[in-house]
Design a protein around this motif. Structure first.
Motif, PDB file in Angstrom:
ATOM      1  N   ALA A  45       0.833  -1.208   0.000  1.00  0.00           N
ATOM      2  CA  ALA A  45       0.000   0.000   0.000  1.00  0.00           C
ATOM      3  C   ALA A  45       0.868   1.257   0.000  1.00  0.00           C
ATOM      4  O   ALA A  45       0.570   2.231  -0.692  1.00  0.00           O
ATOM      5  CB  ALA A  45      -0.927  -0.009   1.214  1.00  0.00           C
ATOM      6  N   ALA A  48       2.416   1.857  -3.394  1.00  0.00           N
ATOM      7  CA  ALA A  48       1.439   2.327  -4.383  1.00  0.00           C
ATOM      8  C   ALA A  48       0.897   3.715  -4.055  1.00  0.00           C
ATOM      9  O   ALA A  48       0.299   4.360  -4.904  1.00  0.00           O
ATOM     10  CB  ALA A  48       0.296   1.325  -4.498  1.00  0.00           C
ATOM     11  N   GLY A  49       1.080   4.154  -2.794  1.00  0.00           N
ATOM     12  CA  GLY A  49       0.680   5.515  -2.448  1.00  0.00           C
ATOM     13  C   GLY A  49      -0.672   5.648  -1.772  1.00  0.00           C
ATOM     14  O   GLY A  49      -1.312   6.693  -1.862  1.00  0.00           O
ATOM     15  N   ASN A  50      -1.116   4.610  -1.097  1.00  0.00           N
ATOM     16  CA  ASN A  50      -2.386   4.685  -0.380  1.00  0.00           C
ATOM     17  C   ASN A  50      -2.289   5.719   0.746  1.00  0.00           C
ATOM     18  O   ASN A  50      -1.461   5.611   1.645  1.00  0.00           O
ATOM     19  CB  ASN A  50      -2.718   3.300   0.199  1.00  0.00           C
ATOM     20  N   ALA A  76       1.678   5.337 -10.862  1.00  0.00           N
ATOM     21  CA  ALA A  76       1.219   4.424 -11.918  1.00  0.00           C
ATOM     22  C   ALA A  76       1.776   4.857 -13.275  1.00  0.00           C
ATOM     23  O   ALA A  76       2.197   4.028 -14.075  1.00  0.00           O
ATOM     24  CB  ALA A  76      -0.308   4.382 -11.951  1.00  0.00           C
ATOM     25  N   PHE A  81       2.802  -0.796 -10.484  1.00  0.00           N
ATOM     26  CA  PHE A  81       1.485  -1.434 -10.530  1.00  0.00           C
ATOM     27  C   PHE A  81       1.285  -2.299  -9.302  1.00  0.00           C
ATOM     28  O   PHE A  81       2.147  -3.096  -8.934  1.00  0.00           O
ATOM     29  CB  PHE A  81       1.365  -2.313 -11.788  1.00  0.00           C
ATOM     30  N   LEU A  82       0.143  -2.134  -8.668  1.00  0.00           N
ATOM     31  CA  LEU A  82      -0.194  -2.985  -7.523  1.00  0.00           C
ATOM     32  C   LEU A  82      -1.408  -3.838  -7.864  1.00  0.00           C
ATOM     33  O   LEU A  82      -2.463  -3.317  -8.207  1.00  0.00           O
ATOM     34  CB  LEU A  82      -0.513  -2.114  -6.290  1.00  0.00           C
ATOM     35  N   SER A  83      -1.220  -5.135  -7.796  1.00  0.00           N
ATOM     36  CA  SER A  83      -2.358  -6.042  -7.931  1.00  0.00           C
ATOM     37  C   SER A  83      -2.959  -6.191  -6.541  1.00  0.00           C
ATOM     38  O   SER A  83      -2.299  -6.659  -5.620  1.00  0.00           O
ATOM     39  CB  SER A  83      -1.870  -7.387  -8.466  1.00  0.00           C
ATOM     40  N   PHE A  84      -4.217  -5.743  -6.393  1.00  0.00           N
ATOM     41  CA  PHE A  84      -4.831  -5.662  -5.062  1.00  0.00           C
ATOM     42  C   PHE A  84      -5.157  -7.036  -4.490  1.00  0.00           C
ATOM     43  O   PHE A  84      -5.592  -7.933  -5.213  1.00  0.00           O
ATOM     44  CB  PHE A  84      -6.129  -4.839  -5.127  1.00  0.00           C
ATOM     45  N   PRO A  87      -9.516  -6.628  -4.842  1.00  0.00           N
ATOM     46  CA  PRO A  87      -9.869  -5.678  -5.896  1.00  0.00           C
ATOM     47  C   PRO A  87     -11.264  -5.082  -5.646  1.00  0.00           C
ATOM     48  O   PRO A  87     -12.155  -5.764  -5.170  1.00  0.00           O
ATOM     49  CB  PRO A  87      -9.859  -6.533  -7.164  1.00  0.00           C
ATOM     50  N   VAL A  88     -11.409  -3.794  -5.943  1.00  0.00           N
ATOM     51  CA  VAL A  88     -12.630  -3.073  -5.607  1.00  0.00           C
ATOM     52  C   VAL A  88     -13.654  -3.191  -6.741  1.00  0.00           C
ATOM     53  O   VAL A  88     -13.299  -3.109  -7.918  1.00  0.00           O
ATOM     54  CB  VAL A  88     -12.293  -1.580  -5.344  1.00  0.00           C
ATOM     55  N   ASN A 143     -15.284  -5.702 -11.895  1.00  0.00           N
ATOM     56  CA  ASN A 143     -15.234  -6.561 -10.697  1.00  0.00           C
ATOM     57  C   ASN A 143     -16.596  -6.852 -10.056  1.00  0.00           C
ATOM     58  O   ASN A 143     -16.677  -7.582  -9.073  1.00  0.00           O
ATOM     59  CB  ASN A 143     -14.311  -5.981  -9.610  1.00  0.00           C
ATOM     60  N   GLU A 155      -7.014  -8.509 -12.316  1.00  0.00           N
ATOM     61  CA  GLU A 155      -5.853  -7.714 -11.896  1.00  0.00           C
ATOM     62  C   GLU A 155      -4.665  -7.984 -12.813  1.00  0.00           C
ATOM     63  O   GLU A 155      -3.988  -7.059 -13.265  1.00  0.00           O
ATOM     64  CB  GLU A 155      -5.459  -8.036 -10.446  1.00  0.00           C
ATOM     65  N   GLN A 158      -5.123  -6.483 -16.223  1.00  0.00           N
ATOM     66  CA  GLN A 158      -4.786  -5.045 -16.247  1.00  0.00           C
ATOM     67  C   GLN A 158      -3.275  -4.841 -16.234  1.00  0.00           C
ATOM     68  O   GLN A 158      -2.757  -3.958 -16.913  1.00  0.00           O
ATOM     69  CB  GLN A 158      -5.416  -4.335 -15.044  1.00  0.00           C
ATOM     70  N   LEU A 162      -1.227  -2.823 -19.024  1.00  0.00           N
ATOM     71  CA  LEU A 162      -0.487  -1.601 -18.682  1.00  0.00           C
ATOM     72  C   LEU A 162       1.022  -1.781 -18.801  1.00  0.00           C
ATOM     73  O   LEU A 162       1.766  -0.809 -18.782  1.00  0.00           O
ATOM     74  CB  LEU A 162      -0.846  -1.154 -17.260  1.00  0.00           C
TER      75      LEU A 162
END
Lengths: 253, 406
Positions: A45, A48-50, A76, A81-84, A87-88, A143, A155, A158, A162
């Motif tokens: 997190a 990725a910059g949460n 990004a 890239f962060l694979s959650f 995923p939301v 999702n 994920e 994507q 990307l």
């Protein structure tokens, strides 16, 4: 490519990462393993910059640039890239349009022309094949109503679209059955090149049967307490974490 | 001073019928509603009625080009300019004509005023057993600045008939126009109506729009209210179900910014058993805009087996935006299913981070989530051109570069 020095970060008053160091070079695959609550997801997190996480000390450099100053979207755009892990769901926007927006936003930031629709579709077809994704899936809402496995595959899809420089796979193997695991691993292996790097965050060694890491790190109590080659993962699988964590506990006591 | 004096002066010179005179006197005695009036508590007319107005003034013609510019491009168009019917389509089994006088029983001040002053509007009758496939567009153009104008309309949808309308009010070469519109709709047995109201007028326009729908047995009535433009909007949407198995559906979308105010007052009167109502209002409020929602559902004593659903969901995207939302359920029967839900919130932070981590900028991500939020109500619109317009207006209003085909 990635240099993390003495990273201390957490949520509000609660410090979770307590001085973490990690260096990842282009072309490498790193696995970060560790028991629950050791700080694995916090690390992903923070990279990725949460904004829910606060960095108190230390630095993260990505290609010799300070990453901590950048917004999540800027990271990004640079190729992170962060694979959650979770995923939301985003109702009201289809997978294809989400990806289209995501790709074109990045291109806009980099000053490259938008990807034309035929080129986009071509690229999508190519990557869908790689991950054994059926066509109808593109028009589904992002999702929404996806099974755990579908979300994880989405994920990696994507990620493939990307083509990031640094991919962090946060517990991508959890919730995957063996076939899905194989497909996802195969995708990750095929996307690997000498110019990109991958960090695999996992609790189990399962995924590492299919993706061979160059380095394995054990994260415990906010620090990396042991690093080694892929054999370390096997050792952890058979012996558990106790033999290392006890030692670390003794050292900190 | 103000509008009330203009109304006095205007009506003194007119030779009104006894009924209209009495309605007007009643209005003048009490004046416009104020925020002391429970139904107008959050919606102040003060500014709107303090300006200087002409009453029911008539301006210029509207050119074909202007019509095209503001039309959705549908085949059937009814065109009214400053309230006068100037053009109508020829459609088999539909009679369309100008204003015809009719009385409505009401205690509402604005409706009384409308009844006593109105001279213009439309009269539509869809004959029995008629299905009109192509939607009918009703375009009201206003051309006189600082005008206070009344429209008074009546629609009858005959037994077993089906029809769809799109109504739009558009100011041309003028901005400050105050419209007080009243539409009476009769849905006869087993008829089906879809009525779309597109409220996207000029920035200083004001509108009070009252629609009363009277439904007979087995009829279905869908009313969609799309609010994007205008300074002051008050919608009163009332359904009366006078027959079993009637269904009343409402969808509303308000997307407001600056100092806009939009108030949706709805009322479903379940007077017969075995009926349904569905209501979904969504609001997105930016900057200093203000929303009001009041959803009243009444289930009368003998109206058993009623299924009534209401939701009002709101996104407040600025510190200064406000919403006052009030569900009002009055249930006097015991075997009914009634539910209502109301949410007021900001955008989901997790979703925002997810999108930003994929390279989608913060504003774009907010717009996409907002779009997704509102599109649920847009998806209930069956006329593609209306749905597309709603999406386009939404994207424009959010001021983002987004493909509205999503």
């Amino acid at each position: 490519m990635l240099k993390i020095k003495n990273l201390k970060a957490g949520v509000e008053e609660n410090q979770i990462l307590k001085g973490l160091n990690l260096t990842v070079k282009a072309g490498e695959i790193h696995a970060i393993m560790g028991p629950n609550g050791s700080g694995k997801s916090t690390l992903s997190a923070v990279i990725a910059g949460n904004e829910n996480y606060e960095v108190e000390e230390g630095s993260i450099e990505f290609e010799d640039e300070d990453l901590l100053d950048l917004s999540p979207e800027e990271r990004a755009h640079k190729g992170v890239f962060l694979s959650f892990q979770y995923p939301v769901e985003i109702p009201g926007i289809s997978v294809s349009n989400f990806i289209k927006t995501s790709i074109n936003e990045r291109r806009k930031a980099l000053g490259i022309e938008k990807l034309s629709t035929p080129d986009l579709l071509k690229l999508m077809r190519e990557k869908m094949e790689l991950l054994s994704i059926k066509k109808g899936y593109l028009s589904r809402n992002m999702n929404e109503g996806f099974s755990g496995g579908e979300k994880k595959r989405n994920e990696i899809f994507q990620m493939a679209m990307l083509s990031p420089k640094l991919s962090i796979l946060d517990e991508t193997d959890s919730g995957l059955d063996i076939d899905a695991l194989r497909i996802v691993a195969n995708g990750v292996n095929k996307l690997k090149s000498k110019d990109n790097a991958t960090i695999i965050i996992t609790h189990y060694q399962r995924l590492l049967d299919y993706i061979t890491p160059d380095y394995v790190h054990v994260l415990y109590n906010g620090r990396i307490i042991k690093s080694g080659s892929k054999e370390l993962a096997h050792e952890l699988e058979s012996k558990g974490y106790d033999w290392i964590t006890k030692e670390a506990d003794k050292e900190w006591a | 001073m103000g509008l009330i004096n203009e109304i006095k002066n205007y009506s003194d010179k007119k030779n009104l019928s006894a009924d209209k005179r009495s309605a007007l006197d009643n209005f003048l005695e009490n004046g416009f509603p104020t925020i002391k009036d429970e139904e107008w508590r959050y919606t102040s007319l003060k500014k709107t009625i303090s300006g200087k107005y002409s009453i029911n003034a008539v301006g210029r013609d509207v050119t074909k080009k202007e019509v095209e510019k503001h039309s959705l491009g549908l085949k059937h168009k009814i065109i009214l300019v400053d309230g006068f019917l100037i053009s109508k389509p020829e459609i088999k089994n539909i009679s369309i004509s100008a204003y015809s006088e009719f009385i409505s029983n009401t205690n509402e001040a604005l409706e009384k005023l409308n009844y006593s002053l109105a001279k213009n509007g439309y009269t539509i009758s869809v004959h029995a057993n008629t299905t009109i496939e192509e939607p009918i567009e009703i375009l009201f153009f206003n051309t006189v600045e600082n005008n206070f104008i009344q429209y008074r309309n009546i629609i009858t949808v005959g037994d077993n008939s089906q029809v769809k309308f799109i109504e739009k009010i558009q100011n041309i070469d003028c901005d400050n126009v105050f419209v007080n519109s009243f539409t009476h709709i009769n849905c006869e047995s087993n008829s089906k109506l879809e009525f779309n109201k597109i409220q996207n007028n000029t920035p200083n326009s004001s509108l009070i729009d009252t629609v009363d729908v009277f439904q007979k047995k087995d009829s279905v009535s869908n009313i969609n209210t799309l609010i994007f433009g205008g300074k002051f909007i008050r919608n009163n949407l009332n359904f009366e179900q006078n027959g079993t198995n009637a269904e009343s559906n409402m969808n509303g979308i308000s997307v407001l910014n600056k100092n806009q105010l939009a108030d949706n007052h709805t009322f479903v009167d379940h007077k017969s058993p075995n009926c349904r109502s569905n209501e979904m209002y969504k609001g997105v409020y930016l900057e200093k805009s203000k929303g009001v929602f009041n959803g009243k559902i009444m289930v009368r004593e003998d109206s058993q087996k009623i299924d009534a659903f209401q939701s009002n969901n709101t996104l407040l995207l600025s510190e200064d935006a406000t919403i006052n939302s009030k569900p009002q359920l009055e249930i006097y029967a015991d075997d009914v299913k009634c539910s209502h839900g109301c949410t007021i919130g900001q955008l989901d932070k997790e979703a925002l981070f997810y999108m930003r981590s994929r390279g989608i900028g913060k504003e774009e991500a907010q717009a996409i989530l907002t779009y997704a939020f509102a599109s649920e109500a847009i998806n209930n619109i069956t006329i593609n051109k209306v749905a597309m317009l709603a999406k386009k207006l939404l994207i424009n209003k959010l001021d983002v570069d987004l493909d509205h085909n999503i």
